[in-house]
Design a protein around this motif. Structure first.
Motif, short mmCIF file in Angstrom:
data_model
loop_
_atom_site.label_atom_id
_atom_site.label_comp_id
_atom_site.label_asym_id
_atom_site.label_seq_id
_atom_site.Cartn_x
_atom_site.Cartn_y
_atom_site.Cartn_z
N PHE A 4 0.84 -1.20 0.00
CA PHE A 4 0.00 0.00 0.00
C PHE A 4 0.87 1.25 0.00
CE2 PHE A 4 -2.49 -3.31 2.04
CZ PHE A 4 -3.72 -3.20 1.43
N VAL A 5 0.28 2.33 -0.47
CA VAL A 5 0.95 3.63 -0.44
C VAL A 5 -0.02 4.66 0.13
CG1 VAL A 5 0.33 4.24 -2.82
CG2 VAL A 5 2.26 5.37 -1.74
N GLN A 6 0.50 5.52 0.99
CA GLN A 6 -0.29 6.64 1.49
C GLN A 6 0.04 7.85 0.60
OE1 GLN A 6 0.78 8.22 5.34
NE2 GLN A 6 -1.20 9.20 5.59
N ILE A 7 -1.01 8.51 0.13
CA ILE A 7 -0.85 9.69 -0.73
C ILE A 7 -1.09 10.94 0.11
CG2 ILE A 7 -1.65 10.88 -2.81
CD1 ILE A 7 -0.40 8.15 -3.38
N TRP A 14 4.15 7.29 2.08
CA TRP A 14 4.55 6.15 2.90
C TRP A 14 4.14 4.87 2.18
CZ3 TRP A 14 1.14 4.03 7.28
CH2 TRP A 14 1.80 3.03 7.99
N ILE A 15 5.08 3.96 2.00
CA ILE A 15 4.81 2.67 1.36
C ILE A 15 5.03 1.58 2.39
CG2 ILE A 15 5.55 1.06 -0.44
CD1 ILE A 15 6.31 3.50 -2.15
N PHE A 16 4.07 0.67 2.50
CA PHE A 16 4.18 -0.40 3.49
C PHE A 16 3.45 -1.64 3.00
CE2 PHE A 16 0.34 1.92 4.36
CZ PHE A 16 -0.58 0.97 4.75
N GLU A 17 3.73 -2.76 3.66
CA GLU A 17 3.08 -4.03 3.34
C GLU A 17 2.19 -4.45 4.51
OE1 GLU A 17 5.98 -6.93 2.21
OE2 GLU A 17 6.45 -5.89 0.35
N ALA A 18 1.05 -5.05 4.18
CA ALA A 18 0.12 -5.55 5.19
C ALA A 18 -0.81 -6.56 4.51
CB ALA A 18 -0.69 -4.40 5.79
N GLU A 19 -1.43 -7.40 5.32
CA GLU A 19 -2.40 -8.36 4.79
C GLU A 19 -3.60 -7.61 4.21
OE1 GLU A 19 -2.20 -11.64 4.43
OE2 GLU A 19 -0.18 -11.65 5.30
N GLU A 20 -4.08 -6.63 4.94
CA GLU A 20 -5.20 -5.78 4.51
C GLU A 20 -4.90 -4.36 4.99
OE1 GLU A 20 -7.79 -6.57 2.56
OE2 GLU A 20 -7.04 -8.63 2.44
N LEU A 21 -5.54 -3.39 4.37
CA LEU A 21 -5.37 -2.01 4.79
C LEU A 21 -5.94 -1.83 6.19
CD1 LEU A 21 -4.45 0.86 4.03
CD2 LEU A 21 -6.75 1.25 3.15
N PRO A 22 -5.12 -1.40 7.14
CA PRO A 22 -5.64 -1.16 8.50
C PRO A 22 -6.74 -0.10 8.47
CG PRO A 22 -3.24 -1.17 8.49
CD PRO A 22 -3.68 -1.16 7.06
N ARG A 36 3.65 -3.30 -8.18
CA ARG A 36 4.17 -2.09 -8.84
C ARG A 36 5.43 -1.63 -8.10
NH1 ARG A 36 -0.75 1.92 -9.87
NH2 ARG A 36 0.83 2.87 -11.17
N GLU A 37 6.48 -2.39 -8.29
CA GLU A 37 7.74 -2.17 -7.56
C GLU A 37 8.44 -0.87 -7.96
OE1 GLU A 37 8.46 -4.09 -5.02
OE2 GLU A 37 6.67 -5.26 -5.50
N GLU A 38 8.08 -0.31 -9.10
CA GLU A 38 8.75 0.92 -9.57
C GLU A 38 8.36 2.15 -8.75
OE1 GLU A 38 4.79 0.93 -11.69
OE2 GLU A 38 6.25 -0.60 -11.16
#
Length: 94
Positions: A4-7, A14-22, A36-38
């Motif tokens: 996920f990314v916070q805009i 902020w880019i982070f990984e999670a099972e689901e969006l908190p 989308r690793e770029e």
């Protein structure tokens, strides 16, 4: 794991990984970007097209080197010789 990314202000903040969006209060400020690793933090986000672009970093103006001590001394010597010659010719210092 999803990515996920916070805009914030149309920028990937902020880019982070999670099972689901908190359950954040402003879930609309987050996008899933799995695969989308770029996309990196700091990339600009266009909400109309959904595209991310790398920020454009302006080049610093070219560094202008300062004159050396020898160059300054040579210029002073030339100025003194010029003023002395004007004085000797009776042209004054102005």
């Amino acid at each position: 794991m999803k990515k996920f990314v916070q805009i914030v202000d149309n920028t990937a903040y902020w880019i982070f990984e999670a099972e689901e969006l908190p359950p954040y209060p402003n879930a609309e400020d987050f996008l899933e970007i799995t695969g989308r690793e770029e996309i990196k933090e700091g990339f600009l986000y266009n909400s109309e097209t959904g595209e991310f672009t790398a920020p454009v970093i302006a080049k610093a103006p070219p560094f202008e080197s300062q004159p050396t001590v020898e160059e300054i001394q040579a210029q002073i010597l030339l100025n003194v010789e010029y003023l002395v010659s004007r004085s000797e010719l009776g042209l004054g210092g102005k």
